[in-house]
Design an enzyme around this catalytic site. Sequence first.
Site, PDB file in Angstrom:
ATOM      1  N   ASP A 150       0.875  -1.092  -0.023  1.00 52.25           N
ATOM      2  CA  ASP A 150       0.040   0.012  -0.094  1.00 52.25           C
ATOM      3  C   ASP A 150       0.920   1.186   0.028  1.00 52.25           C
ATOM      4  O   ASP A 150       1.738   1.308  -0.879  1.00 52.25           O
ATOM      5  CB  ASP A 150      -0.849   0.063   1.419  1.00 52.25           C
ATOM      6  CG  ASP A 150      -1.875   1.034   1.215  1.00 52.25           C
ATOM      7  OD1 ASP A 150      -2.966   1.135   0.613  1.00 52.25           O
ATOM      8  OD2 ASP A 150      -1.631   2.065   2.017  1.00 52.25           O
TER       9      ASP A 150
ATOM     10  N   HIS B 190      -6.984  -6.661  -1.060  1.00 55.34           N
ATOM     11  CA  HIS B 190      -6.086  -5.527  -0.923  1.00 55.34           C
ATOM     12  C   HIS B 190      -5.081  -6.057   0.294  1.00 55.34           C
ATOM     13  O   HIS B 190      -3.842  -5.544   0.114  1.00 55.34           O
ATOM     14  CB  HIS B 190      -6.821  -4.294  -0.397  1.00 55.34           C
ATOM     15  CG  HIS B 190      -5.691  -3.109  -0.422  1.00 55.34           C
ATOM     16  ND1 HIS B 190      -4.818  -2.618  -1.400  1.00 55.34           N
ATOM     17  CD2 HIS B 190      -5.376  -2.425   0.791  1.00 55.34           C
ATOM     18  CE1 HIS B 190      -4.036  -1.646  -0.892  1.00 55.34           C
ATOM     19  NE2 HIS B 190      -4.282  -1.464   0.402  1.00 55.34           N
TER      20      HIS B 190
END
Length: 316
Positions: A111, A293
């Site tokens: 991320d 994610h």
Amino acid sequence: MNPKFGIIDFPKATMISVNGVALEVFEAGKENAGKPIVLCHGFPEHAFSWRHQVPALAAAGYHVIVPNQRGFGNSSCPTEVIEYDIEHLSGDLVALLDYYGYEDATFIGHDWGANVAWRLSQLHPERVNGVINLALPYQERGEKPWIEFMEEVFGGDFYFVHFNRQPGVADAILEENTSRFLRNMFRKNVPPVPPEPGMLMINLARAEKPLGEPILSDSELAVFVSAFESSGFTGGINWYRNLDLNWQILAEVNPIIQHPALMIYGNYDMIPKFERLAEFVPNVNVVSLDCGHWIQQELPEETNQAILKWLERQNT
């Protein structure tokens, strides 16, 4: 067992002063000096996000260094927004290498941590010997500053834009609903639903019923909740508030990253894959895993296998 976390095998923290801040750093495999790997977390995360990778990398013979980056955990949270620009964030990691006496290291990011690792490779290429990034591919600089571009494409409620245009609003709401926000955030197998009006992060903080399935046990979630109840969210959100400044900083920097790299995507991640990745990172290998994610927390064994296999190829 670390009593602070209540989790077996997660290292104890050491506070290290570098680059004008104090970083909370977790280490494993110290005896393997000379083979450093630095793990860089994202938002809203913590060094603990790498709990499944730390023992595997240490067992494979690496000195694993996992900082809570500035704004997170017990690390320093400077008050000025500009102190979270990419020069400061990458400078912290360079200073961490200096602290340990390393010329370079392999950096693994997820991320926002992936963004820092990409930019570190551009700003300080001599300090990087390889890059492994999860979820966030290389971001092309483009002709317009990133927030300006996102506002035109996604509108003012897109969370990157909202963080910049309405400073302090999201920070307060997330802090008022820390446990609920994190419980609702760390999910997998989230069904596709029409987007609600308003800012995504605020909606997550206020949603009474989470979607999908949890990826954290109650004890694991408690680590994140405790950390953000202490630090708040403003430090991490300030990373977003420097995107246009970062765009300016990178204006004269070579956009091509020549280091060997591994990009790990989650097939169900909302972040799209970058089809032109090899144009900017010509020595990249790509792996896609069947997850969302939170790649290294959703599929820890598969993530470890992909990382270790790639590292082994680099060392032969």
